[in-house]
Enzyme design. Structure first.
Site, PDB file in Angstrom:
ATOM      1  CE  LYS A  95      -7.505   7.815 -14.013  1.00 53.71           C
ATOM      2  NZ  LYS A  95      -8.815   7.325 -13.522  1.00 53.71           N
TER       3      LYS A  95
ATOM      4  CD  GLU B 166       5.505   5.176 -11.976  1.00 54.19           C
ATOM      5  OE1 GLU B 166       5.745   4.135 -11.322  1.00 54.19           O
ATOM      6  OE2 GLU B 166       6.249   5.616 -12.857  1.00 54.19           O
TER       7      GLU B 166
ATOM      8  CG  ASP C 151     -13.752   4.488  -3.243  1.00 55.85           C
ATOM      9  OD1 ASP C 151     -13.737   4.320  -2.003  1.00 55.85           O
ATOM     10  OD2 ASP C 151     -12.713   4.463  -3.929  1.00 55.85           O
TER      11      ASP C 151
END
Length: 481
Positions: free
Chosen positions: A189, A167, A286
């Site tokens: 997801k 989570e 990223d």
């Protein structure tokens, strides 16, 4: 022209990424935070080295002790794990995905044709902030907007939840049996029913649809989105199930580095994958070891008599790149701040503007981390980060200093840094010229460090491109095979 404005997420530097746990099928882990002091003591890693690897084993042992002294897991990367609540469990075959628990930025509702939203995705208004929100007897959210679900629940009359993989602030990831595909296991997801996270998820979906349609067979190793759907206001993205992230493999191998042959194979795949993005006018923004996942993270364990320990060696180095929620098209609005701190390029820190070369810098940081088992830029402060760069790579070019708006970092066109301060002593103690990090001075190690040095060029206009990197001599052995 695309000019989707991104709103800066307040927990940018404390975010976890969507990639690493979210596609993971096996190994739930303790969160990397100040409260987490254990480092998988039960793990029995494996590595096998030849005599020609020089003092690789001894140096790795020293690096490992030094690395743990720094409390790397607890003190240098814990801020990227806020909101992450993984749990450990074991299965016959390890596989893994990464949680991306908060997006760096969220695009507004204005979008380009490439990002034109699918009409069938229903839009939901912001919901009340009650402690427990209920839409029906069977569909509930908790106070933070997470869908309340458990093993045995079925999504869209097709995906039976087997377990929760993790989570995060963005939502949760569950492993499911896909009854529409002969019981295949997938990762789903489930994004929180909160506006900014829905928008971030839809942004990622648009990028994935573009990439997956351009490369339907995943030749360029971008994670495959199988489908997506709306479940009572929760955007759900179905992914293929993958193995551990490269970061987690290192972590569970007691932060021992990868063998140089494995680094070569992984580096080539990463360069190919991100070069594919760049040719499609995208910047990932990223990249980090958490967002590079093994397709299968199976390993063999052998006892290393010299180091008196078991070590893990990968059976297969095939990887996939994940987390496209922050990916930005060339003609989109570019947020000032991108990338996770340790992999952030100097032009981003200095607010000089960025494009694809910032990904190349991140890859250089990733490769040196694979080689050493730890990142060389272990800091959370921009000025200290620049000081580390100067210690490792030499002085920042004058033309970049003169152009930056970040004048607070400089005095008389020199980095305003006191080498005799506690921070200065820390940087001097922990950092050294790049080549001094070499564990062996044979030809292949020299080639790797030459590639890394070209990737860590300060000036993005002088930095090696990925087209050029793929032709670097470090990869010659792959081409011979």
């Amino acid at each position: 022209m695309r000019h989707s404005k991104r709103t800066h997420c307040p927990d940018w530097d404390s975010r976890e990424s969507w990639g690493h746990e979210s596609y993971r099928g096996s190994h739930k882990r303790k969160r990397r935070s100040h409260s987490s002091t254990q480092e998988n003591r039960h793990c029995k890693p494996h590595h096998q080295f030849k005599e020609s690897d020089c003092h690789y084993l001894e140096a790795r042992s020293l690096n490992e002790r030094d690395y743990r002294d720094r409390r790397y897991v607890d003190e240098y990367r814990n801020d990227y794990c806020e909101g992450y609540v993984p749990r450990h469990y074991h299965r016959d075959i390890e596989s893994g995905y990464r949680i991306h628990c908060s997006k760096s930025s969220v695009r507004s509702r204005r979008s380009s044709p490439k990002r034109k939203r699918n009409r069938h995705c229903s839009s939901h208004q912001s919901r009340s902030k009650s402690h427990r929100r209920k839409r029906s007897r069977s569909i509930e959210d908790d106070e933070e907007g997470h869908l309340i679900c458990q093993s045995g629940d079925v999504l869209r009359a097709r995906y039976e939840i087997v377990d929760t993989l993790g989570e995060g602030a963005f939502g949760k990831v569950v492993e499911c049996i896909d009854h529409g595909m002969d019981g295949m296991h997938v990762a789903v997801k489930i994004v929180k029913n909160v506006g900014r996270y829905r928008e971030a998820a839809r942004s990622e979906i648009q990028v994935l649809e573009h990439l997956n349609s351009t490369d339907p067979n995943s030749v360029f190793r971008c994670v495959q989105m199988l489908e997506w759907f709306d479940h009572h206001g929760h955007v759900c993205i179905v992914f293929e199930l993958l193995g551990l992230s490269t970061y987690d493999f290192i972590k569970e191998n007691s932060f021992l580095p990868f063998q140089i042959d494995h680094i070569r194979q992984m580096a080539y795949q990463i360069c190919q994958s991100i070069n594919f993005l760049h040719h499609n006018k995208l910047t990932h923004t990223d990249l980090k070891p958490e967002n590079i996942l093994f397709v299968k993270s199976d390993y063999v364990v052998k006892y290393n008599s010299k180091m008196k320990r078991d070590e893990r060696t990968l059976k297969n180095t095939d990887i996939k790149v994940v987390d496209f929620g922050s990916a930005t098209y060339d003609d989109e609005h570019h947020s000032t701040l991108v990338s996770t701190r340790h992999y952030r390029a100097p032009e981003v820190i200095l607010a000089l503007g960025w494009s694809q070369p910032c990904d190349v810098w991140s890859i250089g940081c990733i490769l040196i981390e694979y080689y050493l088992g730890f990142t060389v830029f272990q800091t959370h402060d921009s000025k200290e980060h620049l000081a580390m760069m100067e210690r490792i790579l030499g002085p920042i070019p004058q033309h970049m200093i003169q152009k930056t708006r970040k004048r607070k970092y400089f005095h008389h066109n020199q980095l305003d840094w006191d080498e005799h301060s506690s921070a200065g002593r820390y940087v001097r103690r922990r950092c050294k010229p790049l080549k001094e990090f070499m564990l062996c001075h044979d030809e292949e190690h020299e080639k790797l460090f030459d590639l890394v040095r070209r990737m860590l060029e300060y000036d993005p206009t002088q930095r090696i491109t990925l087209d050029e990197a793929l032709q670097h001599p470090f990869f010659d052995l792959l081409k011979k095979k």
